[in-house]
Write a protein that holds these residues in place. Sequence first.
Motif, PDB file in Angstrom:
ATOM      1  N   ALA A   1       0.859  -1.175   0.000  1.00 43.53           N
ATOM      2  CA  ALA A   1       0.000   0.000   0.000  1.00 43.53           C
ATOM      3  C   ALA A   1       0.897   1.227   0.000  1.00 43.53           C
ATOM      4  O   ALA A   1       2.029   1.173   0.479  1.00 43.53           O
ATOM      5  CB  ALA A   1      -0.913  -0.001   1.224  1.00 43.53           C
ATOM      6  N   CYS A   2       0.407   2.343  -0.534  1.00 40.20           N
ATOM      7  CA  CYS A   2       1.257   3.528  -0.675  1.00 40.20           C
ATOM      8  C   CYS A   2       0.524   4.795  -0.257  1.00 40.20           C
ATOM      9  O   CYS A   2      -0.697   4.894  -0.372  1.00 40.20           O
ATOM     10  CB  CYS A   2       1.723   3.679  -2.121  1.00 40.20           C
ATOM     11  SG  CYS A   2       2.731   2.305  -2.715  1.00 40.20           S
TER      12      CYS A   2
ATOM     13  N   VAL B   1       5.905   3.324   1.323  1.00 46.12           N
ATOM     14  CA  VAL B   1       5.527   2.016   0.778  1.00 46.12           C
ATOM     15  C   VAL B   1       5.346   1.076   1.969  1.00 46.12           C
ATOM     16  O   VAL B   1       6.292   0.794   2.706  1.00 46.12           O
ATOM     17  CB  VAL B   1       6.598   1.479  -0.185  1.00 46.12           C
ATOM     18  CG1 VAL B   1       6.194   0.109  -0.706  1.00 46.12           C
ATOM     19  CG2 VAL B   1       6.796   2.454  -1.348  1.00 46.12           C
ATOM     20  N   LEU B   2       4.120   0.619   2.154  1.00 44.18           N
ATOM     21  CA  LEU B   2       3.741  -0.090   3.374  1.00 44.18           C
ATOM     22  C   LEU B   2       3.468  -1.567   3.105  1.00 44.18           C
ATOM     23  O   LEU B   2       2.608  -1.916   2.292  1.00 44.18           O
ATOM     24  CB  LEU B   2       2.489   0.553   3.987  1.00 44.18           C
ATOM     25  CG  LEU B   2       2.512   2.083   4.105  1.00 44.18           C
ATOM     26  CD1 LEU B   2       1.158   2.603   4.561  1.00 44.18           C
ATOM     27  CD2 LEU B   2       3.609   2.530   5.061  1.00 44.18           C
ATOM     28  N   GLY B   3       4.210  -2.418   3.773  1.00 41.85           N
ATOM     29  CA  GLY B   3       3.951  -3.846   3.704  1.00 41.85           C
ATOM     30  C   GLY B   3       4.163  -4.431   2.326  1.00 41.85           C
ATOM     31  O   GLY B   3       5.107  -4.100   1.611  1.00 41.85           O
TER      32      GLY B   3
ATOM     33  N   PHE C   1      -2.036  -5.661   0.236  1.00 43.38           N
ATOM     34  CA  PHE C   1      -3.301  -5.176  -0.335  1.00 43.38           C
ATOM     35  C   PHE C   1      -4.146  -4.502   0.740  1.00 43.38           C
ATOM     36  O   PHE C   1      -5.312  -4.839   0.956  1.00 43.38           O
ATOM     37  CB  PHE C   1      -4.065  -6.312  -1.019  1.00 43.38           C
ATOM     38  CG  PHE C   1      -3.313  -6.951  -2.146  1.00 43.38           C
ATOM     39  CD1 PHE C   1      -3.095  -6.250  -3.330  1.00 43.38           C
ATOM     40  CD2 PHE C   1      -2.778  -8.222  -2.017  1.00 43.38           C
ATOM     41  CE1 PHE C   1      -2.373  -6.830  -4.370  1.00 43.38           C
ATOM     42  CE2 PHE C   1      -2.051  -8.797  -3.055  1.00 43.38           C
ATOM     43  CZ  PHE C   1      -1.844  -8.102  -4.234  1.00 43.38           C
ATOM     44  N   ALA C   2      -3.530  -3.550   1.413  1.00 42.28           N
ATOM     45  CA  ALA C   2      -4.213  -2.781   2.456  1.00 42.28           C
ATOM     46  C   ALA C   2      -4.670  -1.435   1.885  1.00 42.28           C
ATOM     47  O   ALA C   2      -4.327  -1.056   0.759  1.00 42.28           O
ATOM     48  CB  ALA C   2      -3.271  -2.566   3.648  1.00 42.28           C
ATOM     49  N   ALA C   3      -5.441  -0.707   2.674  1.00 44.22           N
ATOM     50  CA  ALA C   3      -5.804   0.673   2.347  1.00 44.22           C
ATOM     51  C   ALA C   3      -4.815   1.595   3.035  1.00 44.22           C
ATOM     52  O   ALA C   3      -4.376   1.323   4.156  1.00 44.22           O
ATOM     53  CB  ALA C   3      -7.222   0.972   2.813  1.00 44.22           C
ATOM     54  N   ALA C   4      -4.455   2.688   2.371  1.00 39.51           N
ATOM     55  CA  ALA C   4      -3.512   3.624   2.975  1.00 39.51           C
ATOM     56  C   ALA C   4      -3.797   5.025   2.471  1.00 39.51           C
ATOM     57  O   ALA C   4      -4.298   5.224   1.361  1.00 39.51           O
ATOM     58  CB  ALA C   4      -2.072   3.226   2.661  1.00 39.51           C
ATOM     59  N   GLY C   5      -3.467   6.009   3.305  1.00 40.84           N
ATOM     60  CA  GLY C   5      -3.634   7.402   2.917  1.00 40.84           C
ATOM     61  C   GLY C   5      -3.037   8.311   3.964  1.00 40.84           C
ATOM     62  O   GLY C   5      -2.831   7.905   5.116  1.00 40.84           O
ATOM     63  N   ALA C   6      -2.743   9.530   3.567  1.00 45.88           N
ATOM     64  CA  ALA C   6      -2.164  10.518   4.478  1.00 45.88           C
ATOM     65  C   ALA C   6      -3.205  11.590   4.795  1.00 45.88           C
ATOM     66  O   ALA C   6      -3.829  12.146   3.885  1.00 45.88           O
ATOM     67  CB  ALA C   6      -0.923  11.148   3.865  1.00 45.88           C
TER      68      ALA C   6
END
Length: 347
Positions: free
Chosen positions: A104-105, A114-116, A149-154
């Motif tokens: 996820a990004c 870049v996460l996981g 395949f997670a959700a991500a956001g700032a």
Amino acid sequence: MEEARWRSERETPIPGLPADLAMECIARIPFFFHPELALVSRSWRSALQSPDLFAIRVLAGATKPFLCVDVRTRSNPTNWFLLDPSSSSVVPLPPPPIRAAGSACASIGHLLFVLGGATGGIATPAVQIYDARANRWRRGPKMRAAREFAAAGAVGGRVYVAGGCLPSTEPWAEVLDMEEGRWRPLASPIAIREKWIHGSAVLGGKLLAMADRGGLQFDPEKGRWSAVSEVLDRGWKGRAAAVDRVIYSYDFLGKVKGFDPEMGEWREVEGVDQRLPKFLAGAMIADLGGVLCLAWEGGRGGGKMMCAAVKVEKKERRLMGEILWKEMVELGAPADSSLSHCLSLHV
């Protein structure tokens, strides 16, 4: 350390100019020339890596948004590029420390998170951070849970991530506080949890995520999860991005459309059909400095990407689009490549 040594030795990258004036000149050089200029000398490299340079660029109005694109091939799950689509300029980024698929990004200014993702079929809690100003990667604090395949956001200078793990995982959702440099768990009712997240976006200060059973949203101010509206849920196909408080995606006919929470309905973006393909196979969508940017695979021979920037205006409950530019970008990637991520960095 580089900056301190440069200042202490009173070196100037441009002979005959005081160091401060030299920095003013360097700050106005387009960002895409920086990697080559860093090879000129030690003083140039130190100047280009100085934190002062970005501050000077901001004051000089020399910063701009760039597209950061991740390309996947059969032999390599992640290959990052930085693009200036308006000039078709492209710079490959250094390889990340971990090459994971299904990451996820999120982005904050000049930083890409870049996460996981998975390596060897096993999910990882690793966090990798790319600093566009320094053109290098570093390891960030690990998440409390391994995810793919997670959700991500700032939102508000913090990075949020949810899902990409078994619903029973604790924490199912968490937040990275950049000042504290650590992840904190987010309370999330077991009833809303799902493993796979198909798309995510940030709209109105909330993290939105599309899962198998429907869309979810997290409000950081209230610390609560809730379902998105039924209308938004029905029209969200997968990949999406929010620009100027409107979330954009595409429908099953391949047409670009937007959901405005004030109108409470999806509307086709009019005026772009003649110059854009039908996105039946999907496209990447990003906010490029307040402009809707679309990226998709295209061109004969593979390894190429098409980009288009669309200015959208609201007119009497209609979304009127104007294509500002449309370009083909040569990535130099193998013919079997496909786009995985697309988001903007401000440098």
